[in-house]
Enzyme design. Sequence first.
Site, PDB file in Angstrom:
ATOM      1  N   ASP A  52      34.103  52.123  36.955  1.00 12.44           N
ATOM      2  CA  ASP A  52      34.388  50.502  36.531  1.00 12.44           C
ATOM      3  C   ASP A  52      33.509  49.685  37.569  1.00 12.44           C
ATOM      4  OD1 ASP A  52      36.195  51.755  35.113  1.00 12.44           O
ATOM      5  OD2 ASP A  52      37.805  51.012  35.937  1.00 12.44           O
ATOM      6  N   GLU A 226      43.547  48.602  29.790  1.00  7.41           N
ATOM      7  CA  GLU A 226      43.127  48.788  31.096  1.00  7.41           C
ATOM      8  C   GLU A 226      42.249  47.629  31.298  1.00  7.41           C
ATOM      9  OE1 GLU A 226      42.568  53.557  31.716  1.00  7.41           O
ATOM     10  OE2 GLU A 226      41.054  52.582  31.101  1.00  7.41           O
TER      11      GLU A 226
HETATM   12  C1  FRU Z   1      39.340  52.583  33.654  1.00  9.42           C
HETATM   13  C2  FRU Z   1      40.048  53.194  34.804  1.00  9.42           C
HETATM   14  C3  FRU Z   1      41.194  52.135  35.418  1.00  9.42           C
HETATM   15  C4  FRU Z   1      41.373  52.662  37.031  1.00  9.42           C
HETATM   16  C5  FRU Z   1      40.205  53.312  36.938  1.00  9.42           C
HETATM   17  C6  FRU Z   1      40.080  54.691  37.764  1.00  9.42           C
HETATM   18  O1  FRU Z   1      38.028  53.002  33.500  1.00  9.42           O
HETATM   19  O2  FRU Z   1      40.914  54.192  33.972  1.00  9.42           O
HETATM   20  O3  FRU Z   1      42.235  51.710  34.602  1.00  9.42           O
HETATM   21  O4  FRU Z   1      41.789  51.653  37.720  1.00  9.42           O
HETATM   22  O5  FRU Z   1      39.468  53.563  35.891  1.00  9.42           O
HETATM   23  O6  FRU Z   1      38.893  55.208  38.287  1.00  9.42           O
END
Ligand code: FRU
Length: 501
Positions: A52, A226
């Site tokens: 992300d 998320e």
């Molecule tokens: C989304 C996620 C988020 C988390 C991160 C961990 O892709 O699952 O919710 O903070 O990746 O790397």
Amino acid sequence: MENLIFIISLICCVACSDKNCDNTAISDETAISDEPFRPAYHFTPPKNWCNDPNGMVYYAGEYHLFYQYNPQGTKWGNMSWGHAVSVDLTTWQHMPVALFPDKLGDIFSGSAVVDENNTAGFQTGNEKTLLAFYTYNKNGQTQALAYSTDKGRNWTKYSQNPVLRPEGNKPDFRDPKVLWYAPENKWIMALAAGNVIEFYSSTNAKKWKYESRFGAEYGNHDGIWECPDLFQIGEKWILLVNNSRNGDNSGSATQYFVGNFDGKTFTSESPQQGQPAHWLDYGKDHYAMVTWANAPNNRKIGLAWMSNWEYANETPTKHFRSAMSVPRELTLIRENGKYLLKNEPVREMENLRGEKTTFSSIEISGNGTVKDLPVSGLYEILIDMEKQTAQQFGFKLKNSKTEEVTVLFDFQNNIFSINRTKSGIVNFSERFPATTIAPLAVKNEYQLRVLVDKCSIEAFLDGGEMSMTNLVFPNEPYNTIEFFGKNGKYTINNFAIIKLQ
Ligand code: FRU
């Protein structure tokens, strides 16, 4: 010495193929050059894993991009915040890792803001403080604060972290997106809490108060929610939510809600659960899209992670894994009584344009018309087409290894699709070979813009009313385009191929 370095890199490469590669002995230069699928104009870390985009904030002429990063390998793990800055949204300067894991946990996704009014009290000189909010992941999830008083160069974690803990037992409580709510001089945090988004408020960025939650009855809930984002365009408030979906374009995706926010509660005019959700992108490789805080002229510019949790850890790159989408401008329009959030490449992308070849008025019926594409595999295709009698219109991007991607307008079923089942290397995951589909608005004329880089195809229809982002791993860049039509004819009124640098 050189030989030794060569042998070490060789051992690493052999040891890494498709595994979690420990890249520590490889120089950034080697990692960058020794990589057939390294995108030319999409952001990638020089080496290792990323997911992300995080902490996107504009300050003092610089767009900061932080991102989920594994400093030690090419698969997900040891989550930290990598960091890069750009002054033009097209070229990026890599910076040292901003936040490493510590005893409170790994550093998951989050956001950053400029503390204009020094609400947190960290400001030391004239420079405004940047505040970063992130999730600690360790036996559960909590929210934490870090700050920088030197334009994002050095970061200090707040000594009283965490600043927000879940009430009761919440396994998923993460990805804080913080914004300044000017009417009430307070910060708002949108937080993903399982299948809803929770909103918290604070006047000092340290002490947070629960305000409300949104979403149990709205939108798509195939996977947990998320990476939220909340921002205003004109009169309306937009809530972005990222979650995985079932069906044709399965896996990681971004949905959005249009509504209102009064400093406490978000109310949506968008679909309730059970009705079709509003998707920002219809490809398989567009996730965790969030926008830059504080962008000049109130622009809403977002960036997505260009991968999918269904196979993100398996994609066939060597020293790095995962790229970001091109930065995209988000605008809101109202069409047929409904709001539509458009997304298209930011205008800065046009600065990467090189030689342009233009063709005018080609009439197509059946198979046939073939044109060359730049052998570099870096280009943009612009097509203005008029439907006429054809029931289907499309084209294939091809290479000499009989690999191809098919882009199709199906006017009988009003569907737009991209088929990558024969696009090149597809066998690293059974979820990769796929045809992604999107509803096609009924019109007589369409304008399509396609950006092709070393391992991606991003398609934008009618100024971003629909977008579709897909990874591809061809063994040779696609270097011809072949148009076809079925049951009738259509005309391409304008067709341009533009080299990208
Ligand atoms: C989304 C996620 C988020 C988390 C991160 C961990 O892709 O699952 O919710 O903070 O990746 O790397």
